[in-house]
Motif scaffolding. Structure first.
Motif, mmCIF file in Angstrom:
data_model
loop_
_atom_site.group_PDB
_atom_site.id
_atom_site.type_symbol
_atom_site.label_atom_id
_atom_site.label_comp_id
_atom_site.label_asym_id
_atom_site.label_seq_id
_atom_site.Cartn_x
_atom_site.Cartn_y
_atom_site.Cartn_z
ATOM 1 N N SER A 31 0.697 -1.475 0.412
ATOM 2 C CA SER A 31 0.508 0.182 0.008
ATOM 3 C C SER A 31 1.237 0.999 0.170
ATOM 4 N N ARG A 32 -0.039 2.280 -0.417
ATOM 5 C CA ARG A 32 1.055 3.766 -0.330
ATOM 6 C C ARG A 32 1.519 4.367 1.159
ATOM 7 N N SER A 33 1.033 3.870 2.572
ATOM 8 C CA SER A 33 0.843 3.845 3.500
ATOM 9 C C SER A 33 2.045 2.652 4.170
ATOM 10 N N LYS A 34 2.565 2.277 3.094
ATOM 11 C CA LYS A 34 3.763 1.166 3.285
ATOM 12 C C LYS A 34 3.245 0.477 4.971
ATOM 13 N N ARG A 35 2.294 -0.097 5.188
ATOM 14 C CA ARG A 35 1.502 -0.633 6.532
ATOM 15 C C ARG A 35 0.798 -1.676 5.938
ATOM 16 N N SER A 36 0.319 -1.806 4.459
ATOM 17 C CA SER A 36 -0.299 -2.880 5.186
ATOM 18 C C SER A 36 0.490 -3.998 3.348
ATOM 19 N N VAL A 37 0.817 -5.042 2.836
ATOM 20 C CA VAL A 37 0.734 -6.036 2.002
ATOM 21 C C VAL A 37 0.069 -6.300 1.102
ATOM 22 N N THR A 38 -0.941 -7.061 0.520
ATOM 23 C CA THR A 38 -1.501 -8.240 -0.120
ATOM 24 C C THR A 38 -0.650 -8.839 -1.253
ATOM 25 N N TYR A 39 -0.647 -10.516 -1.228
ATOM 26 C CA TYR A 39 0.655 -11.788 -1.717
ATOM 27 C C TYR A 39 -0.656 -11.800 -3.311
ATOM 28 N N ARG A 40 -0.115 -11.643 -4.355
ATOM 29 C CA ARG A 40 -1.367 -12.194 -5.691
ATOM 30 C C ARG A 40 -0.393 -13.141 -5.969
ATOM 31 N N THR A 41 -0.431 -14.034 -6.348
ATOM 32 C CA THR A 41 -0.224 -15.468 -7.103
ATOM 33 C C THR A 41 0.017 -15.394 -8.202
ATOM 34 N N PRO A 42 1.160 -15.282 -8.804
ATOM 35 C CA PRO A 42 1.623 -14.880 -9.685
ATOM 36 C C PRO A 42 1.314 -15.768 -11.202
ATOM 37 N N ASN A 43 0.574 -15.232 -11.976
ATOM 38 C CA ASN A 43 0.112 -15.145 -13.483
ATOM 39 C C ASN A 43 1.792 -15.856 -14.139
ATOM 40 N N GLY A 44 1.467 -16.168 -15.876
ATOM 41 C CA GLY A 44 3.131 -17.058 -16.564
ATOM 42 C C GLY A 44 3.847 -17.175 -15.806
ATOM 43 N N PHE A 45 5.365 -17.036 -16.585
ATOM 44 C CA PHE A 45 6.219 -17.803 -16.111
ATOM 45 C C PHE A 45 6.515 -16.599 -14.646
ATOM 46 N N PRO A 46 7.401 -17.472 -14.491
ATOM 47 C CA PRO A 46 7.433 -16.628 -12.821
ATOM 48 C C PRO A 46 9.216 -16.280 -12.914
ATOM 49 N N ASN A 47 9.063 -15.272 -11.756
ATOM 50 C CA ASN A 47 10.147 -14.776 -11.601
ATOM 51 C C ASN A 47 11.121 -15.580 -10.877
ATOM 52 N N PRO A 48 12.911 -15.538 -11.297
ATOM 53 C CA PRO A 48 13.500 -16.209 -11.025
ATOM 54 C C PRO A 48 13.754 -16.355 -9.317
ATOM 55 N N GLN A 49 13.147 -14.614 -8.609
ATOM 56 C CA GLN A 49 13.684 -14.830 -7.355
ATOM 57 C C GLN A 49 12.349 -15.345 -6.348
ATOM 58 N N ASP A 50 11.139 -15.563 -7.213
ATOM 59 C CA ASP A 50 9.802 -16.586 -6.934
ATOM 60 C C ASP A 50 10.497 -17.637 -6.201
#
Length: 456
Positions: free
Chosen positions: A310-329
């Motif tokens: 979030s903009r306030s940097k006080r919350s995060v939402t987990y997003r399930t990756p779509n397509g090719f995953p990021n190597p860091q994932d």
């Protein structure tokens, strides 16, 4: 002149206070003011619950407006008046009250209309005089700039008023929520005290029965001892009345009876003192939060790619990756750290969890390696506690609030369930470097949101 003034007043009454033009499809509010239907709806656009009248600021209960048919017909009639009297009005030019000549000049200093003869008077000889058309054009431009400035100011004031109305309702909602939580807390305390009252009452019944049995036994022992004493006393009194020979005859039995008299044994009937108190954690969590509360923000540099912050940097939402995953994932766990860390003292923060799935909360060393496939654990400098939120098809689950208490010198991290103020889990270890609050969401979680600093 009286007719012109009356006509101007009539035209003003047939005009909309918002657009200042003739009323179109006029409607009337519950406070009695009239507006164009489109103007008032546009003014109330985006408002909820409260709809202020632009004229008197009366709070209308809803958007329900009454069409004013009679005012509509009157406005249509007023529109025709200028066209019927236009020719006559154009023929009537304003005259100077002093010289009865046509007014053609305007004095910029005195802001006064003048005729040609007024120019020759000593009052206006050295003053700037310009033609009426030029003065009117100049002042018209000036008024337009005022209109734009005031309109912008009015828009800002209306936005401020709208924000204040929203803030008022937000405060009311918070107070209602706190009142509801207070009511739940009172019910919880009453339930706890009722349970303790039942336990103490049962203990008192058991103790009462035990005391009654002891009292009965004591009464039996006292009665028997009393009988023995009374019998022995009678024998002694009888012996004392006999002759010397009679007294000494059988005196041994008297002495033996006196010496063999048993000591009276009475059971103690002291009552135990029963007390009840609130559970220690109930007030302890409140005290910890009030004294050691830490205000945290999340560090975007440490956030996993599948997190939406979030903009306030006080919350995060987990997003399930779509397509090719990021190597860091594939080489790290979905986690984020706080921007604030602690290398001493005691600190308390709250995490509110929304959604369904599993999350991990705790602390980790500042040097904790995040871009690795090694599971976080105390061995590599991450102390965490997992919390699972199940799926409920029947009724919504209350959003859990988890309180985390860090005592750096003691080497302890404690976890509390603030919804029911219960102790969940504790971790003890030796901390040697700076610790960062740690937040992680299991990759198997479909939808989960972590908010920090949402507790009371």
């Amino acid at each position: 002149m009286a007719f012109a003034a009356s006509l101007a007043k009539l035209q003003a009454e047939a005009s909309c206070p918002i657009c200042l033009d003739y009323l179109r499809d006029p409607v009337t509010t519950e406070c009695g003011h009239n507006f164009c239907s489109s103007c008032i709806h546009q003014r109330w656009e985006g408002l909820q619950d409260t709809f202020p009248c632009p004229v008197c600021l009366h709070h209308c209960r809803d958007r329900g407006l009454t069409k004013n048919i009679q005012l509509y017909h009157m406005t249509e009639t007023v529109k025709q008046i200028p066209s019927m009297r236009g020719k006559k009005k154009r023929q009537e030019e304003p005259l100077c009250k002093k010289h009865r000549e046509v007014l053609t000049l305007f004095c910029e200093k005195d802001l006064e209309l003048l005729c040609a003869q007024c120019r020759m008077s000593s009052d206006h000889q050295d003053q700037p005089l310009i033609p009426i058309e030029e003065a009117a054009a100049s002042h018209r431009e000036m008024l337009k700039r005022h209109i734009e400035a005031k309109a912008s100011h009015l828009e800002n004031v209306e936005m401020l008023y709208k924000n204040e109305v929203e803030n008022t309702w937000e405060v009311k909602r918070k107070i209602e929520k706190w009142r509801e939580e207070l009511d739940n807390e009172c019910k919880e305390i009453k339930c706890f005290l009722a349970i303790q009252q039942n336990e103490i009452d049962n203990n008192l019944l058991i103790e009462e029965k035990d005391v009654e049995e002891k009292l009965i036994e004591n009464g039996r022992q006292i009665s028997y001892h009393r009988f023995r004493l009374s019998s022995l006393l009678s024998k002694i009194e009888e012996k004392c009345l006999q002759t010397d020979e009679g007294l000494l005859t059988g005196i041994e039995s008297i002495h033996n009876g006196y010496g063999n008299l048993e000591t009276l044994v009475v059971f103690s009937c002291d009552l135990k003192t029963e007390t009840y108190n609130l559970p220690p954690h109930y007030l302890g969590v409140h005290k910890m939060f009030r004294i050691f509360q830490a205000y945290l923000t999340l560090d975007p540099e440490t956030a996993h790619p599948n997190f939406i912050m979030s903009r306030s940097k006080r919350s995060v939402t987990y997003r399930t990756p779509n397509g090719f995953p990021n190597p860091q994932d594939l080489t790290s766990y979905p986690a984020v750290l706080s921007s604030e860390g602690f290398d001493a003292g005691r600190h308390f923060w709250v995490v509110e969890i929304t959604g369904t799935g599993e999350c991990f909360l705790g602390v980790c060393k500042e040097s904790f390696p995040r871009n690795t496939d090694i599971p976080p654990s105390a061995r590599n400098g991450c102390w965490q506690f997992s919390f699972w939120i199940p799926t409920s098809d029947s009724s919504p689950i209350e959003q859990p609030k988890i309180g985390i208490f860090l005592d750096y010198e003691l080497g302890a991290v404690s976890f509390y369930h603030l919804n029911n103020r219960s102790y969940l889990h504790g971790i003890t270890d030796t901390f040697t470097e700076k610790l960062m609050p740690y937040f992680s969401i299991a990759s198997s979680s479909a939808s989960l949101i972590i908010n920090i600093g949402c507790g009371k």
